[in-house]
Design an enzyme around this catalytic site. Structure first.
Site, PDB file in Angstrom:
ATOM      1  N   ASP A   1       1.351  -9.081   1.914  1.00 33.59           N
ATOM      2  CA  ASP A   1       0.103  -8.428   1.486  1.00 33.59           C
ATOM      3  C   ASP A   1      -0.767  -9.542   0.912  1.00 33.59           C
ATOM      4  O   ASP A   1      -0.353 -10.712   0.856  1.00 33.59           O
ATOM      5  CB  ASP A   1       0.410  -7.349   0.419  1.00 33.59           C
ATOM      6  CG  ASP A   1      -0.646  -6.235   0.418  1.00 33.59           C
ATOM      7  OD1 ASP A   1      -1.814  -6.549   0.112  1.00 33.59           O
ATOM      8  OD2 ASP A   1      -0.308  -5.086   0.726  1.00 33.59           O
TER       9      ASP A   1
ATOM     10  N   ASP B   1      -3.273 -13.063   4.220  1.00 37.13           N
ATOM     11  CA  ASP B   1      -4.488 -12.347   4.605  1.00 37.13           C
ATOM     12  C   ASP B   1      -4.449 -12.248   6.128  1.00 37.13           C
ATOM     13  O   ASP B   1      -4.519 -13.272   6.823  1.00 37.13           O
ATOM     14  CB  ASP B   1      -5.717 -13.148   4.128  1.00 37.13           C
ATOM     15  CG  ASP B   1      -7.013 -12.492   4.571  1.00 37.13           C
ATOM     16  OD1 ASP B   1      -6.985 -11.593   5.439  1.00 37.13           O
ATOM     17  OD2 ASP B   1      -8.076 -12.890   4.057  1.00 37.13           O
TER      18      ASP B   1
ATOM     19  N   TYR C   1     -14.521   3.964   9.623  1.00 35.29           N
ATOM     20  CA  TYR C   1     -13.047   3.950   9.725  1.00 35.29           C
ATOM     21  C   TYR C   1     -12.609   4.534  11.073  1.00 35.29           C
ATOM     22  O   TYR C   1     -11.805   3.939  11.798  1.00 35.29           O
ATOM     23  CB  TYR C   1     -12.490   4.759   8.560  1.00 35.29           C
ATOM     24  CG  TYR C   1     -10.994   4.945   8.543  1.00 35.29           C
ATOM     25  CD1 TYR C   1     -10.125   3.871   8.334  1.00 35.29           C
ATOM     26  CD2 TYR C   1     -10.435   6.221   8.701  1.00 35.29           C
ATOM     27  CE1 TYR C   1      -8.751   4.070   8.291  1.00 35.29           C
ATOM     28  CE2 TYR C   1      -9.057   6.419   8.650  1.00 35.29           C
ATOM     29  CZ  TYR C   1      -8.223   5.346   8.449  1.00 35.29           C
ATOM     30  OH  TYR C   1      -6.866   5.535   8.393  1.00 35.29           O
TER      31      TYR C   1
ATOM     32  N   GLY D   1       0.807  -1.222   0.000  1.00 30.78           N
ATOM     33  CA  GLY D   1       0.000   0.000   0.000  1.00 30.78           C
ATOM     34  C   GLY D   1       0.837   1.267   0.000  1.00 30.78           C
ATOM     35  O   GLY D   1       2.062   1.224  -0.170  1.00 30.78           O
ATOM     36  N   GLN D   2       0.148   2.397   0.220  1.00 33.72           N
ATOM     37  CA  GLN D   2       0.835   3.697   0.141  1.00 33.72           C
ATOM     38  C   GLN D   2       1.998   3.775   1.140  1.00 33.72           C
ATOM     39  O   GLN D   2       3.104   4.153   0.782  1.00 33.72           O
ATOM     40  CB  GLN D   2      -0.149   4.854   0.410  1.00 33.72           C
ATOM     41  CG  GLN D   2       0.496   6.211   0.185  1.00 33.72           C
ATOM     42  CD  GLN D   2      -0.315   7.390   0.716  1.00 33.72           C
ATOM     43  OE1 GLN D   2      -1.270   7.228   1.462  1.00 33.72           O
ATOM     44  NE2 GLN D   2       0.078   8.586   0.332  1.00 33.72           N
TER      45      GLN D   2
HETATM   46  P1  NAD Z   1      -3.383   1.335   1.638  1.00 32.13           P
HETATM   47  O1  NAD Z   1      -4.828   1.127   1.375  1.00 32.13           O
HETATM   48  O2  NAD Z   1      -2.586   2.102   0.644  1.00 32.13           O
HETATM   49  O3  NAD Z   1      -2.664  -0.056   1.870  1.00 32.13           O
HETATM   50  C1  NAD Z   1      -3.234  -1.101   2.628  1.00 32.13           C
HETATM   51  C2  NAD Z   1      -2.651  -2.407   2.135  1.00 32.13           C
HETATM   52  O4  NAD Z   1      -3.229  -3.453   2.910  1.00 32.13           O
HETATM   53  C3  NAD Z   1      -2.969  -2.704   0.659  1.00 32.13           C
HETATM   54  O5  NAD Z   1      -1.805  -3.010  -0.064  1.00 32.13           O
HETATM   55  C4  NAD Z   1      -3.909  -3.909   0.729  1.00 32.13           C
HETATM   56  O6  NAD Z   1      -3.757  -4.822  -0.351  1.00 32.13           O
HETATM   57  C5  NAD Z   1      -3.475  -4.546   2.050  1.00 32.13           C
HETATM   58  N1  NAD Z   1      -4.534  -5.384   2.622  1.00 32.13           N
HETATM   59  C6  NAD Z   1      -5.871  -5.178   2.599  1.00 32.13           C
HETATM   60  N2  NAD Z   1      -6.500  -6.195   3.207  1.00 32.13           N
HETATM   61  C7  NAD Z   1      -5.559  -7.053   3.638  1.00 32.13           C
HETATM   62  C8  NAD Z   1      -5.593  -8.272   4.327  1.00 32.13           C
HETATM   63  N3  NAD Z   1      -6.760  -8.857   4.682  1.00 32.13           N
HETATM   64  N4  NAD Z   1      -4.427  -8.891   4.612  1.00 32.13           N
HETATM   65  C9  NAD Z   1      -3.243  -8.333   4.242  1.00 32.13           C
HETATM   66  N5  NAD Z   1      -3.134  -7.177   3.562  1.00 32.13           N
HETATM   67  C10 NAD Z   1      -4.291  -6.545   3.272  1.00 32.13           C
HETATM   68  O7  NAD Z   1      -3.266   2.021   3.081  1.00 32.13           O
HETATM   69  P2  NAD Z   1      -2.092   2.950   3.634  1.00 32.13           P
HETATM   70  O8  NAD Z   1      -2.410   4.335   3.248  1.00 32.13           O
HETATM   71  O9  NAD Z   1      -0.779   2.368   3.307  1.00 32.13           O
HETATM   72  O10 NAD Z   1      -2.405   2.851   5.201  1.00 32.13           O
HETATM   73  C11 NAD Z   1      -1.769   1.903   6.018  1.00 32.13           C
HETATM   74  C12 NAD Z   1      -2.272   2.098   7.448  1.00 32.13           C
HETATM   75  O11 NAD Z   1      -2.021   3.460   7.856  1.00 32.13           O
HETATM   76  C13 NAD Z   1      -3.771   1.883   7.628  1.00 32.13           C
HETATM   77  O12 NAD Z   1      -4.009   1.326   8.895  1.00 32.13           O
HETATM   78  C14 NAD Z   1      -4.339   3.287   7.594  1.00 32.13           C
HETATM   79  O13 NAD Z   1      -5.530   3.370   8.308  1.00 32.13           O
HETATM   80  C15 NAD Z   1      -3.234   4.057   8.285  1.00 32.13           C
HETATM   81  N6  NAD Z   1      -3.278   5.476   7.943  1.00 32.13           N
HETATM   82  C16 NAD Z   1      -2.967   5.899   6.692  1.00 32.13           C
HETATM   83  C17 NAD Z   1      -3.022   7.255   6.391  1.00 32.13           C
HETATM   84  C18 NAD Z   1      -2.686   7.767   5.008  1.00 32.13           C
HETATM   85  O14 NAD Z   1      -2.843   8.976   4.765  1.00 32.13           O
HETATM   86  N7  NAD Z   1      -2.214   6.921   4.100  1.00 32.13           N
HETATM   87  C19 NAD Z   1      -3.395   8.179   7.380  1.00 32.13           C
HETATM   88  C20 NAD Z   1      -3.757   7.697   8.648  1.00 32.13           C
HETATM   89  C21 NAD Z   1      -3.658   6.349   8.931  1.00 32.13           C
HETATM   90  N1  SER Z   2      -5.544   9.575   5.070  1.00 30.74           N
HETATM   91  C1  SER Z   2      -6.499   8.816   5.790  1.00 30.74           C
HETATM   92  C2  SER Z   2      -7.833   8.852   5.137  1.00 30.74           C
HETATM   93  O1  SER Z   2      -8.115   9.859   4.507  1.00 30.74           O
HETATM   94  C3  SER Z   2      -6.612   9.350   7.202  1.00 30.74           C
HETATM   95  O2  SER Z   2      -6.614   8.295   8.061  1.00 30.74           O
HETATM   96  O3  SER Z   2      -8.578   7.924   5.265  1.00 30.74           O
END
Ligand code: NAD
Ligand code: SER
Length: 319
Positions: free
Chosen positions: A35, A51, A141, A12-13
């Protein structure tokens, strides 16, 4: 004992960049990426299809690699979660509880799990939101993140599980695509500014939100995870601040580099989510407890985003 790290949600990101950063510090073979599916362009290091809701498979991966620390990133983000609330609740909760159980059984010694500014809600003070305040999130969320924070603190207090967490703001980076959040516009805007010099924003012009450039977020994550346990006084999740800006303000910053960039506004369902979140965050507990200090301003982030994305786009055209 040498640390062996498992990153769950590595494609993911955040995961894409976190794995790279962890491998540069701990060694490629000591960081296992995982992943649902293998990435299209597999990197050099170990990868496991996993998973996180399957606790038997999770246990097998942990045992196979002798994992000592887990970074749990798998979750459904705010905008995507609103489209499938029960699925999001199950994934966000089951994943966390499966990993916390590994900690309770002493199979792993440290856990990182990110929370979010989404734990706050419409009744929260929205400017310089304090660490301890009214929360009352109104998205699935946010509800899952708030419940997750309670579980983290519970596992720390009841079972001594060394779990650490940050309430990330919206993250902005150029190496990976965002995965379905309300703050994703702040990444898309850079791509579109370089490609077409126009961007239609799904939030309104004055919607100010807490944001952070990815290098700051990665540094904060590693600083918290490497901090002396005695310094980690908050075991729910720490407020973390970088920069705060509105779509209008980031557009004005981009215009300094691309003067004919044009922004239009067409708020959609994500506006309602953003309207319940803080404008800015007070992260004084992070600063006091483990020395947090952000390095990036809006100006510095914008320059780096445009320079790096421009190079990426030119390289892909030359392929
Ligand atoms: P994302 O959606 O880009 O990546 C999530 C990854 O998890 C994906 O690659 C997806 O394939 C994988 N995934 C989904 N279901 C799965 C499963 N059952 N088993 C294994 N892998 C699985 O999310 P992100 O932006 O990288 O965020 C990661 C964490 O950080 C999350 O908990 C999110 O809530 C938190 N977060 C992100 C942000 C942001 O701005 N990106 C901000 C606040 C919090
Ligand atoms: N960047 C995240 C969202 O917009 C914040 O947790 O969901």
């Amino acid at each position: 004992m040498k640390d062996k790290i498992l990153v769950i949600g590595s494609s993911g990101q955040i995961g894409t960049e976190l794995v790279e950063t962890l491998r540069s510090q701990y060694g490629v073979s000591n960081v296992v990426a995982s992943d649902l599916k293998a990435p299209e362009t597999p990197g050099d290091g170990p990868f496991e299809a996993l998973d996180v809701t399957d606790n038997q498979r999770l246990l097998a991966v942990v045992k196979k690699h002798g994992v000592t620390q887990v970074y749990l990133l798998a979750a459904l983000l705010s905008a995507t979660a609103e489209k499938n609330p029960l699925f999001a609740w199950n994934l966000n909760m089951a994943g966390l509880l499966n990993v916390l159980e590994l900690g309770r059984e002493k199979l792993i010694s440290r856990i990182y799990w990110p929370s979010s500014i989404a734990v706050f809600g419409p009744n929260t003070p929205s400017d310089l939101t304090p660490q301890f305040t009214i929360m009352e999130p109104s998205t699935v969320y946010g509800i899952s993140k708030q419940a997750g924070e309670r579980w983290c603190e519970y596992y720390f207090q009841k079972y001594g599980v060394d779990v650490r967490s940050l309430r990330y703001p919206g993250l902005v980076g150029w190496k990976s695509a965002p995965g379905g959040g309300t703050t994703d516009y702040a990444v898309h805007i850079f791509h579109e500014a370089l490609k077409s010099k126009t961007y239609e924003c799904f939030l309104s012009a004055d919607t100010a939100l807490p944001m952070m450039y990815m290098p700051d977020a990665l540094r904060a994550t590693l600083e918290l995870m490497q901090a002396d346990p005695a310094k980690v006084k908050i075991r729910s999740s720490y407020n973390l601040a970088g920069i705060s800006f509105s779509p209008k303000e980031i557009a004005a910053e981009i215009k300094k580099h691309i003067p004919d960039f044009m922004m239009t506004y067409k708020p959609d369902y994500r506006q309602q989510i953003a309207d319940t979140w803080p404008h800015s965050i007070d992260d004084s507990h992070s600063r006091q407890d483990w020395g947090w200090n952000p390095a990036y301003s809006l100006d510095k982030m914008t320059r780096e985003m445009l320079t790096n994305l421009d190079k990426v786009m030119k390289n892909s055209c030359n392929l």
